[in-house]
Write an enzyme that holds these catalytic residues in place. Sequence first.
Site, PDB file in Angstrom:
ATOM      1  N   LYS A  35       0.847  -1.199   0.000  1.00 51.97           N
ATOM      2  CA  LYS A  35       0.000   0.000   0.000  1.00 51.97           C
ATOM      3  C   LYS A  35       0.883   1.250   0.000  1.00 51.97           C
ATOM      4  O   LYS A  35       2.098   1.158   0.207  1.00 51.97           O
ATOM      5  CB  LYS A  35      -0.909  -0.018   1.232  1.00 51.97           C
ATOM      6  CG  LYS A  35      -0.163   0.017   2.557  1.00 51.97           C
ATOM      7  CD  LYS A  35      -1.090  -0.208   3.733  1.00 51.97           C
ATOM      8  CE  LYS A  35      -0.305  -0.284   5.036  1.00 51.97           C
ATOM      9  NZ  LYS A  35      -1.150  -0.638   6.176  1.00 51.97           N
ATOM     10  N   TYR A 253      17.825  28.857   9.900  1.00 60.04           N
ATOM     11  CA  TYR A 253      16.645  29.543  10.445  1.00 60.04           C
ATOM     12  C   TYR A 253      16.618  29.489  11.972  1.00 60.04           C
ATOM     13  O   TYR A 253      16.811  28.441  12.572  1.00 60.04           O
ATOM     14  CB  TYR A 253      15.369  28.902   9.915  1.00 60.04           C
ATOM     15  CG  TYR A 253      15.118  29.199   8.455  1.00 60.04           C
ATOM     16  CD1 TYR A 253      14.902  30.502   8.019  1.00 60.04           C
ATOM     17  CD2 TYR A 253      15.105  28.172   7.527  1.00 60.04           C
ATOM     18  CE1 TYR A 253      14.675  30.784   6.680  1.00 60.04           C
ATOM     19  CE2 TYR A 253      14.876  28.431   6.174  1.00 60.04           C
ATOM     20  CZ  TYR A 253      14.663  29.745   5.760  1.00 60.04           C
ATOM     21  OH  TYR A 253      14.451  30.016   4.438  1.00 60.04           O
TER      22      TYR A 253
HETATM   23  C1  LIG Z   1      -0.391  -1.823   6.677  1.00 59.41           C
HETATM   24  C2  LIG Z   1      -0.998  -3.085   7.090  1.00 59.41           C
HETATM   25  C3  LIG Z   1      -0.206  -4.217   7.310  1.00 59.41           C
HETATM   26  C4  LIG Z   1       1.301  -4.183   7.266  1.00 59.41           C
HETATM   27  O1  LIG Z   1       1.787  -3.565   8.449  1.00 59.41           O
HETATM   28  P1  LIG Z   1       3.354  -3.510   8.763  1.00 59.41           P
HETATM   29  O2  LIG Z   1       3.421  -2.997  10.143  1.00 59.41           O
HETATM   30  O3  LIG Z   1       3.932  -2.561   7.772  1.00 59.41           O
HETATM   31  O4  LIG Z   1       3.861  -4.881   8.590  1.00 59.41           O
HETATM   32  C5  LIG Z   1      -0.853  -5.405   7.604  1.00 59.41           C
HETATM   33  N1  LIG Z   1      -2.209  -5.461   7.697  1.00 59.41           N
HETATM   34  C6  LIG Z   1      -2.983  -4.382   7.505  1.00 59.41           C
HETATM   35  C7  LIG Z   1      -4.453  -4.503   7.633  1.00 59.41           C
HETATM   36  C8  LIG Z   1      -2.414  -3.164   7.207  1.00 59.41           C
HETATM   37  O5  LIG Z   1      -3.196  -2.098   7.022  1.00 59.41           O
END
Ligand SMILES: *Cc1c(COP(=O)(O)O)cnc(C)c1O
Length: 356
Positions: A35, A253
Amino acid sequence: MSRPVCATINRQALRHNLAIARRAAPDARVWSVVKANAYGHGLARVWESLAETDGFALLNMEEAMLLRDGGWRKPILLLEGFFQPADLALIDRYRLTISVHSNWQIKALAEAQLAAPIYIYLKINSGMNRLGFRPEQVHSAFQKLRTLPAVGDITLMAHFADAENPDGLTEPLQRIARAAEGLSLPRSLSNSACTLWHPEAHHDWVRPGIILYGASPSGDWQDIASTGLKPVMTLASEIIGIQQLSPGDGVGYGYRYRVSQAQRIGVVACGYADGYPRHAPNGTPVCVDGVMTQVVGAVSMDMITVDLTPCPQAGIGSKVELWGKQVKIDRVAQAAGTVGYELMCALAPRVRVEVI
Ligand SMILES: *Cc1c(COP(=O)(O)O)cnc(C)c1O
């Protein structure tokens, strides 16, 4: 001439990390979580390096279509299911597996006319109270789903709020056991932290994300130091300016850093508009010419300033690693009060990317 800031994506490290995830959960199949544009690495760039996986898990229809149109024939899981009933047409066409977490989705499935049944991940609320059915609602959701012509095989799915903790699963697993009583369905419960540290939650399909990219699910790089995971993304740039400061001089800054003795400062072409965290304080680790040193002064949009005391040989054009093999992304994140996930995902579009 392009700006020297560049992200390098290492394909071999991705393949290697997938193999490590598999070895950690040898009896489970693996959803590689890609994702958020593969956690900022670029889905189109990286998915073929993960082709040994059993399936890809993501959120956006566009990302699912990119994989299918690119030739990926194995499963694709939409982690949040669909967002409106009309999405089911594409889900049907592209043969996607979907999470179902709400009653309105069941209703939409009841009314849908699909070419063939689709696979469902029935989401249990493990106590995290984001998405999913409460344990006492799961049976009724399952009974409704199983009678629908649009619905094929059903898997139980859950996600954990505190999987980094050794006993973070105790209560959630009890809730899941209660929800699953009498249902002999496959299960998918494990994110990266569970994949590494909770074999009791592996079951049929694990869902590692962050470990594929070589960072720590807990935010502490020492927690993964012995796993052999390799960082996939290196963010690097060069020194484009040098300042020789005298006692009392300030940098950047707000003069957030002032020198008490003569000090050489390097100006690096990388700032928050490239994805470097603006909250990185004085002392955030950075590597110049292979030597560890630190950020001094506020991070600005296009530049950071670094202490060159430990690397007197460094000058204009010296290589600077912001994160990668030498500087763990988790250490930069920790210094800036965030997690490696956020830094990866925030890599800015203006940064040139090289795949090796
Ligand atoms: C993002 C996500 C994962 C993966 O999580 P990580 O901590 O990056 O391994 C697994 N399951 C769901 C439902 C997620 O949204």
